[in-house]
Design an enzyme around this catalytic site. Structure first.
Site, PDB file in Angstrom:
ATOM      1  N   HIS A 154     -12.658  10.988 108.964  1.00  9.99           N
ATOM      2  CA  HIS A 154     -11.350  10.675 108.403  1.00  9.99           C
ATOM      3  C   HIS A 154     -10.898  11.730 107.381  1.00  9.99           C
ATOM      4  CE1 HIS A 154      -8.979   8.524 105.184  1.00  9.99           C
ATOM      5  NE2 HIS A 154      -8.185   8.381 106.220  1.00  9.99           N
ATOM      6  N   GLU A 204      -9.527  14.525 109.220  1.00  9.45           N
ATOM      7  CA  GLU A 204      -8.167  14.191 109.680  1.00  9.45           C
ATOM      8  C   GLU A 204      -7.134  14.573 108.606  1.00  9.45           C
ATOM      9  OE1 GLU A 204      -5.312  10.857 109.075  1.00  9.45           O
ATOM     10  OE2 GLU A 204      -6.992   9.914 110.125  1.00  9.45           O
ATOM     11  N   HIS A 205      -7.437  14.225 107.358  1.00  9.85           N
ATOM     12  CA  HIS A 205      -6.535  14.616 106.261  1.00  9.85           C
ATOM     13  C   HIS A 205      -6.444  16.131 106.141  1.00  9.85           C
ATOM     14  CE1 HIS A 205      -5.763  10.924 103.635  1.00  9.85           C
ATOM     15  NE2 HIS A 205      -6.297  10.445 104.740  1.00  9.85           N
ATOM     16  N   GLU A 241      -7.124   6.236  98.762  1.00  7.36           N
ATOM     17  CA  GLU A 241      -6.859   5.451  99.967  1.00  7.36           C
ATOM     18  C   GLU A 241      -7.914   4.354 100.129  1.00  7.36           C
ATOM     19  OE1 GLU A 241      -6.566   7.769 103.563  1.00  7.36           O
ATOM     20  OE2 GLU A 241      -6.246   6.001 104.816  1.00  7.36           O
TER      21      GLU A 241
END
Lengths: 453, 437
Positions: free
Chosen positions: A66, A69-70, A146
């Site tokens: 993840h 992904e950022h 997040e």
């Protein structure tokens, strides 16, 4: 939670114009390109799916799929940091990305004339990502925010995270997609770089284009923009599993909340062979019988008649790389306990196992599935999503019509049989949210109340 | 440079090739206003029926009546128990949902357009709309469920912040009211019936239809869904909102690891002259996802939040202008200063030509994405009908955006948003700075 039926219109009398074919081609470097034409509106979506999700992570670096992904928005030599989003925005596009246990995907929605731009940008970051320490240091903080927002301060998400960690003791599904906070705090740009080098390659990806396009033109563009990227040497994937649970598991999660909450999760199979398997289809139908509409069994019995629960839900997804779960969740009504709700749920399951389901219930679920197939055509994005998901979990988009047929063929007896097998305490984890009063906190954390102005 | 040239070409080509849906509009014999787009691409029909019956029409002392009235529409109608309604809809694969906000209340139906399925589904919708029963035992149950969810919301930072923010921005106006447990407890069945009779009249109904039926069929459906509505007659206007508010700051303790921060003030109404300058301007400030100034300052440059945004909520009366973010407690005050500074600079100095050009490129260029599905078009039909926007609204949209100038943006923000007169709410407020104040 709704049952996510993964099927396609084939048995339906959908006009030919919209029942467009799905086209597929594999480039020399192994990139699979799939095109779904849909000419209703002059728009398209590009999605690229990498078969690398949190289940591919190793101990100590959970969350790296993840985080990467950022980082994919943080610049290449040709397209400096911030420019990817700016250029898509300037082209009238929308873009984002998502990471799951099974895969990581990126998408752009644009006017049909802008596919070359989308492909240029997406293919560039497939192999030219810069991944600097400076950008990593900022972005890892964003990811930690997040995590706080999605999980740490969300009692029910927190509970689900703990449930997964308890349910899976061997399989990497035990780790949250967003990663454990400790691992995020200790993650470095080098971890992200290693992840990128390992998994981001054309032969580990599926490109899905849907919308107002012509397949041949898309293939030509794909060849132009993605064709020259060299194939990567992918590591051998280890088979991971979960051995049989040897008895019921129970966990309690304390968090600031008013209402308690109950989740019951049973290990359940997922689809491996779309032709031969039958249990996953029976489980999809079972979920519909229990919770497919507001007068389906669980809501009718627990919320409407007995009034033991505030709400109740069912979850099962047959499409996944790893093992599945059949999940029931419920919030007790005031004055009732999670034990009361668990008992009421168990009664409903026992009834179903004993007496089976009626022809009417079965037909109702199937009618909803068929209608859902038509409604699905209203979303180009969702159609692309379904294709990408199938390909990324080791099935094929070609299985989609077959799955619809199989769902329609599920019998009452199969539903009963699969229920009998699945609803077994030796497969079960029960998680309970124990709500904590807001004031019951370390002194320092709530002294602010006295000063509030 | 290259981008600009390409862009110009794209725009002209797009406007030549792309047509907005043709909206047909008429008044049903019942008096309902009807908006219809005929489209046979997919064998399905979407219908929405809306009324001026949102929470803004609650009256003091009876808060929550509007929402419970709406919520009970599909829980029992003439000849149909709540289970009948759910089952019969499921039998034909139809999906019933709804829309409820401060202004509007209404039901949405998605059904196959095949005559048998469509008629069965429309029959249910017609009865829910025109002959709801508000059964006493169901009401008692729904009240209990609502009370429990309100108590739950009282513990969650996002809800706590939203409630405090509404009060601070709207004061005694119904847009700022929040249903309390005590309100729900005293709601009586007769109040729902009275509210329904007053607010669900045909003359105030807006019917939107999108999909696979002919004009004649659409006319018959619209009439069938509204012919037996009650007399109605309640005032469809909501009291004016006080636009200027006193600055305020509420710091509310919460054990969460993040502070939830909201800032804002009353914004604009649907029909406001400044709508487009503010809409385009807000895209640059905090509406444009990854490319907005707030995102750039708070997230991209400093990694201080996952989400930071601003928006205008245009309603019948001016709805809120809101900025929001969540950030770990220890840096809440620093983030808040940064957000305030970003807003102040924005209001004082306005936007650059380059920013405006980029905003227009995105808003105009992405217009086709706004109307690329039946569902999205239905939503536009409902809004156009409910707020009596011109039938050319969709055609005008890009034209109006194109005309916005940097001066208009700056003027509009200066007149509408006073950075010194904002309501601020911080839930999960940090302790450290407070000691210094």
């Amino acid at each position: 939670m709704r049952i996510l039926f993964v099927v396609v219109a084939l048995l339906l009398q959908v006009p030919f114009a919209v029942q467009a074919e799905v086209h597929e081609r594999i480039l020399g470097n192994g990139l699979k390109v799939i095109v779904k034409e849909d000419h209703r509106a002059p728009v398209l979506v590009q999605q690229i799916w990498y078969r690398a999700g949190s289940m591919d992570e190793l101990t100590g670096t959970t969350g790296v799929a993840h985080v990467l992904e950022h980082m994919m928005f943080k610049g290449t030599k040709e397209v400096p940091v911030g420019q990817f989003s700016k250029r898509i925005a300037a082209a009238g596009g929308r873009e984002n990305a998502f990471t799951s246990y099974d895969y990581t995907a990126y998408f752009q929605q644009l006017h049909k004339s802008r596919l070359p731009l989308a492909m240029q940008l997406e293919s560039d970051r497939m192999h030219n990502l810069l991944l600097t320490d400076k950008e990593f240091q900022k972005e890892i903080k964003v990811v930690m925010e997040e995590r706080r927002w999605r999980t740490d301060d969300e009692p029910r998400s927190l509970m689900f995270e703990k449930l997964m960690a308890a349910t899976f003791q061997e399989h990497p599904y035990q780790h949250p997609v967003i990663g454990w906070m400790n691992d995020l705090q200790n993650m470095s740009a080098a971890d992200a770089r290693a992840w990128y080098r390992t998994w981001y390659a054309p032969n580990n990806a599926t490109l899905v284009i849907a919308g107002d396009v012509k397949a041949e033109e898309v293939f030509a563009l794909a060849q132009k923009y993605y064709g020259a990227i060299p194939a990567g040497k992918l590591p051998q994937r280890k088979a991971v599993g979960e051995s049989d649970q040897l008895g019921i598991k129970r966990i309690t999660v304390k968090a600031p909340a008013e209402l308690p909450y109950l989740i019951m999760a049973w290990h359940a199979p997922t689809l491996r062979d779309a032709e031969k398997d039958w249990k996953p289809y029976a489980l999809e139908v079972l979920a519909g019988v229990l919770d497919g509409n507001s007068s389906a069994r669980l809501n009718k019995a627990l919320v409407r008649e007995q009034q033991v629960a505030m709400d109740v839900g069912t979850g099962y997804d047959s499409v996944a790389r790893g093992p599945g779960l059949f999940v029931l969740e419920a919030t007790p009504r005031e004055g009732k306990t999670v034990a009361d709700v668990e008992l009421a749920l168990r009664e409903q399951l026992a009834l179903l196992v004993r007496d089976g389901v009626s022809a009417e219930e079965l037909q109702r679920v199937k009618a909803q599935v068929m209608a859902g197939e038509v409604y699905k055509l209203d979303s180009v994005f969702y159609q692309a999503m379904q294709i990408g998901q199938m390909e990324s979990v080791g099935l094929s988009h070609k299985d989609i019509p077959l799955m619809l047929q199989k769902l329609q063929a599920v019998t009452a007896q199969q539903v009963q049989e699969v229920a009998r097998e699945i609803f077994n305490d030796d497969r079960l984890t029960v998680a309970t949210l124990d709500p904590q009063p807001l004031s019951d906190k370390p002194k320092r954390a709530h002294t602010g109340a006295a000063h509030a102005h | 440079m290259l981008t600009r040239i390409l862009f110009a070409g794209f725009l002209s080509c797009a406007s030549a090739a792309f047509a907005t849906p043709q909206i047909q509009h008429w008044e049903a014999p019942s008096g309902a206003r009807v908006y219809f787009v005929e489209n046979h691409d997919l064998p399905m029909l979407d219908v929405a029926v809306d009324f001026a019956a949102g929470s803004g029409f609650d009256v003091a002392g009876k808060v929550g009546v509007a929402s419970l009235t709406y919520g009970m529409l599909d829980l029992g109608a003439q000849g149909l128990s709540e289970d009948d309604i759910a089952r019969k809809l499921a039998d034909v694969g139809a999906q019933l949902s709804g829309q409820f906000d401060s202004d509007r209340a209404g039901l949405r139906l998605r059904t196959l357009s095949n005559a048998a399925e469509r008629d069965a589904a429309l029959d249910i919708l017609a009865r829910c709309l025109q002959q709801p029963l508000f059964p006493e035992p169901v009401l008692a149950r729904e009240k209990a469920r609502l009370i429990a969810s309100l108590k739950e919301a009282e513990t969650q930072p996002e809800s706590i912040a939203g409630k405090a923010f509404g009060r601070a921005v709207f004061g005694a106006h119904p847009y700022g009211w929040y249903t309390e447990v005590a309100d729900v407890e005293k709601v009586q069945r007769a109040e729902l019936e009275a509210f329904y009779r007053a607010h669900y009249g045909a003359k105030q109904a807006v019917v939107a239809l999108m999909g696979d039926v002919s004009r004649a069929q659409a006319e018959a459906i619209a009439q069938r869904l509204t012919v037996n509505l009650p007399a109605g007659g309640a005032d469809a206007r909501i009291a004016p909102v006080m636009i200027r508010i006193q600055p305020s700051e509420q710091r509310i303790a919460h054990p969460a690891s993040q502070s939830h921060i909201l800032l804002g003030t009353p914004g604009i109404a649907r029909n406001d002259e400044d709508y487009f300058p503010l809409y385009v301007g807000n895209y640059i400030l905090g509406g444009g996802g990854f490319v907005s100034r707030l995102m750039e300052e708070v997230r991209e440059k400093r990694g201080m939040a996952y989400s930071v945004y601003s928006y205008f909520m245009p309603m019948q009366q001016p709805g809120a202008f809101q900025i929001g973010l969540q950030t770990k407690k220890e840096q809440a005050d620093e983030s808040l200063r940064l957000v305030r500074q970003t807003l102040r600079t924005f209001v004082d100095k306005g936007v650059t030509e380059k920013e405006l050009r980029a905003a227009k490129q995105n808003i105009i260029g992405s217009f086709p994405l706004r109307i690329d599905s039946n569902k999205k078009i239905l939503d536009y039909l409902s809004v156009i009908g409910f707020y009596e926007l011109p039938l050319t609204y969709l055609d005008d949209f890009t034209v109006r955006v194109k005309k916005v100038t940097t001066k208009q943006v700056r003027d509009a923000f200066k007149r509408r948003i006073d950075p010194d007169a904002l309501a601020t709410v911080i839930v999960g407020a940090p302790e450290v700075e407070k000691a210094n104040q």
